[in-house]
Motif scaffolding. Structure first.
Motif, PDB file in Angstrom:
ATOM      1  N   PRO A 149      31.616  73.613  41.317  1.00  0.00           N
ATOM      2  CA  PRO A 149      32.148  72.632  42.267  1.00  0.00           C
ATOM      3  C   PRO A 149      32.983  71.538  41.622  1.00  0.00           C
ATOM      4  O   PRO A 149      33.635  70.767  42.322  1.00  0.00           O
TER       5      PRO A 149
ATOM      6  N   TYR B 128      32.613  75.041  49.197  1.00  0.00           N
ATOM      7  CA  TYR B 128      32.810  74.396  47.893  1.00  0.00           C
ATOM      8  C   TYR B 128      32.053  73.069  47.847  1.00  0.00           C
ATOM      9  O   TYR B 128      32.540  72.059  47.353  1.00  0.00           O
ATOM     10  N   SER B 129      30.838  73.090  48.366  1.00  0.00           N
ATOM     11  CA  SER B 129      30.063  71.863  48.516  1.00  0.00           C
ATOM     12  C   SER B 129      29.511  71.342  47.197  1.00  0.00           C
ATOM     13  O   SER B 129      29.141  72.119  46.313  1.00  0.00           O
ATOM     14  N   LEU B 130      29.400  70.014  47.123  1.00  0.00           N
ATOM     15  CA  LEU B 130      28.726  69.382  45.994  1.00  0.00           C
ATOM     16  C   LEU B 130      27.221  69.375  46.191  1.00  0.00           C
ATOM     17  O   LEU B 130      26.460  69.393  45.222  1.00  0.00           O
TER      18      LEU B 130
ATOM     19  N   THR C 183      38.210  73.345  39.932  1.00  0.00           N
ATOM     20  CA  THR C 183      38.955  74.085  40.945  1.00  0.00           C
ATOM     21  C   THR C 183      39.599  75.356  40.395  1.00  0.00           C
ATOM     22  O   THR C 183      39.917  76.260  41.163  1.00  0.00           O
TER      23      THR C 183
ATOM     24  N   GLN D 113      34.204  68.949  50.165  1.00  0.00           N
ATOM     25  CA  GLN D 113      35.404  69.111  49.333  1.00  0.00           C
ATOM     26  C   GLN D 113      36.435  70.029  49.999  1.00  0.00           C
ATOM     27  O   GLN D 113      37.081  70.849  49.345  1.00  0.00           O
ATOM     28  N   THR D 114      36.594  69.856  51.302  1.00  0.00           N
ATOM     29  CA  THR D 114      37.505  70.718  52.051  1.00  0.00           C
ATOM     30  C   THR D 114      38.946  70.590  51.564  1.00  0.00           C
ATOM     31  O   THR D 114      39.674  71.586  51.480  1.00  0.00           O
ATOM     32  N   SER D 115      39.362  69.379  51.241  1.00  0.00           N
ATOM     33  CA  SER D 115      40.738  69.190  50.763  1.00  0.00           C
ATOM     34  C   SER D 115      41.006  69.985  49.490  1.00  0.00           C
ATOM     35  O   SER D 115      42.100  70.543  49.309  1.00  0.00           O
ATOM     36  N   LEU D 116      40.005  70.057  48.606  1.00  0.00           N
ATOM     37  CA  LEU D 116      40.186  70.811  47.366  1.00  0.00           C
ATOM     38  C   LEU D 116      40.294  72.309  47.643  1.00  0.00           C
ATOM     39  O   LEU D 116      41.041  73.022  46.962  1.00  0.00           O
TER      40      LEU D 116
ATOM     41  N   ASP E  42      34.958  65.304  52.782  1.00  0.00           N
ATOM     42  CA  ASP E  42      35.342  65.612  51.399  1.00  0.00           C
ATOM     43  C   ASP E  42      34.285  65.178  50.399  1.00  0.00           C
ATOM     44  O   ASP E  42      34.157  65.769  49.322  1.00  0.00           O
ATOM     45  N   ARG E  43      33.530  64.152  50.726  1.00  0.00           N
ATOM     46  CA  ARG E  43      32.495  63.663  49.816  1.00  0.00           C
ATOM     47  C   ARG E  43      31.450  64.735  49.537  1.00  0.00           C
ATOM     48  O   ARG E  43      30.891  64.798  48.442  1.00  0.00           O
TER      49      ARG E  43
END
Length: 381
Positions: A330, A288-290, A333, A219-222, A215-216
């Protein structure tokens, strides 16, 4: 044409028994380069073994692969001594079997850069480093302390440096790394040669996300949370998460997911052909990567004509263009929700157009030609 060279290929990341997907792109680059050169690949890794295990594989007539598994236990100083001792023993064996390498090719400076640098000085062999690591990116910052100092020392003292994206090249140039250029990641020929199929959107409309569920960064959870909201309004949608099982189960429990959420889990580690089929069954890939230095799964998807939702994060914005996908913020949402909804309602994409553009960027011959140019410059000095 450049004559056949002996390349000592030294990946810091590489597929091994305990992690068969780690650095798979490095193996695939070695396979490509072996079509014209003699590749001796050496990788050292700590693993759950009681004593040192050496595996040697003759992949083809030009490609020999050596992986050394070291016991993952004991005093840190002794462990590092064992790491470098094994490296130099195997490097010596490679020289005896195949002759002195023409070029040392390191993939990711930490930590193969250190023993390679020693070989460069001792045997006067030119050193090329191909860098992938997101740790150099300001958004990540994972590379720090002595590892950062050593990594930049290796990069600055290499004869040439290659990065896999223009964004990473810019970061390294800013930190005084010279003799540097960008060559994109090699895309496996399966994705380049597969017949592109122009199909009607699926019912349910299928999103797919592929990552390590970090997730860091990813951001899979988002992505999943946003999809759940979309699914409430548009139940004819599906999200496939190709992620580690443990991470998915933890997410599933944290959200009390049911079979009605529209989210399904697809096991990672599938053979390349099965992985391609999963991509082909989807309607769009969601990332959705940072931060990224390339974004391999995005490029693979594009090469089979699959559109992408992506972020400007250091990688995909360097090669996604026009109607190949939809860029989202990113940090917002709502922009992700809007893009997912627009994709399923309108699907304004042409698989043929996407695939044609992507394949023109990532063709194996183009990647091979670029590396041959670098190799040629190194041996002429």
């Amino acid at each position: 044409m450049l004559h056949k060279l002996h390349i000592l290929f030294l990946p810091s990341w590489f597929p091994v028994k305990q992690d068969p997907l780690n650095g798979i792109f490095n193996r695939e680059l070695a396979e490509l380069l072996s079509t014209q050169h003699q590749i001796s690949l050496l990788h050292i890794v700590f693993a759950d073994v009681s004593q040192i295990e050496i595996t040697q594989t003759k992949v083809n007539g030009n490609y020999n692969e050596i992986v050394a598994y070291l016991p993952d236990k004991g005093n840190p100083i002794i462990r590092q001594w064992q790491y470098f001792r094994t490296f130099f023993q195997q490097a010596r064996a490679i020289r005896q079997a195949h002759g002195k390498p023409d070029i040392l090719h390191v993939l990711v400076a930490w930590k193969m850069g250190f023993p390679a640098f020693m070989l460069k000085l001792r045997h006067r062999i030119p050193l090329l480093i191909t860098e992938h690591f997101t740790g150099y990116m300001p958004q990540d910052g994972q590379l720090k302390g002595y590892k950062k100092w050593w990594s930049y020392l290796f990069l600055k003292n290499a004869n040439r440096v290659v990065t896999v994206s223009e964004s990473l090249e810019k970061v390294l140039r800013h930190n005084k790394v010279k003799r540097i250029q960008t060559i994109h990641n090699r895309i496996h020929d399966l994705f380049l040669n597969h017949k592109i199929k122009q199909k009607e959107p699926s019912n349910p409309y299928t999103f797919i996300h592929i990552s390590n569920f970090n997730d860091r960064q990813k951001q899979t959870s988002l992505i999943a949370d946003t999809f759940i909201e979309l699914h409430k309004k548009h139940p004819n949608t599906l999200l496939k998460l190709m992620v580690p099982t443990v991470a998915f189960e933890e997410y599933q429990q944290s959200r009390n997911l049911t079979q009605h959420s529209g989210i399904v889990h697809v096991e990672q580690g599938k053979p390349r052909k099965e992985f391609l089929v999963e991509l082909e069954r989807a309607d769009i890939l969601v990332s959705y990567s940072l931060y990224e230095t390339f974004g391999l799964t995005i490029a693979e998807a594009l090469c089979i004509g699959l559109p992408v939702i992506y972020t400007k994060c250091g990688g995909p914005e360097n090669y996604v263009e026009g109607r190949m996908g939809m860029e989202v913020d990113p940090l917002d949402t709502q922009s992700l929700y809007n893009a997912m909804e627009k994709a399923m309602l309108e699907h304004p994409f042409s698989a043929d157009e996407i695939g044609e553009i992507a394949r023109s960027k990532f063709g194996s011959n183009a990647i091979l030609m670029e590396y041959n140019k670098v190799y040629s410059q190194l041996i002429q000095k």
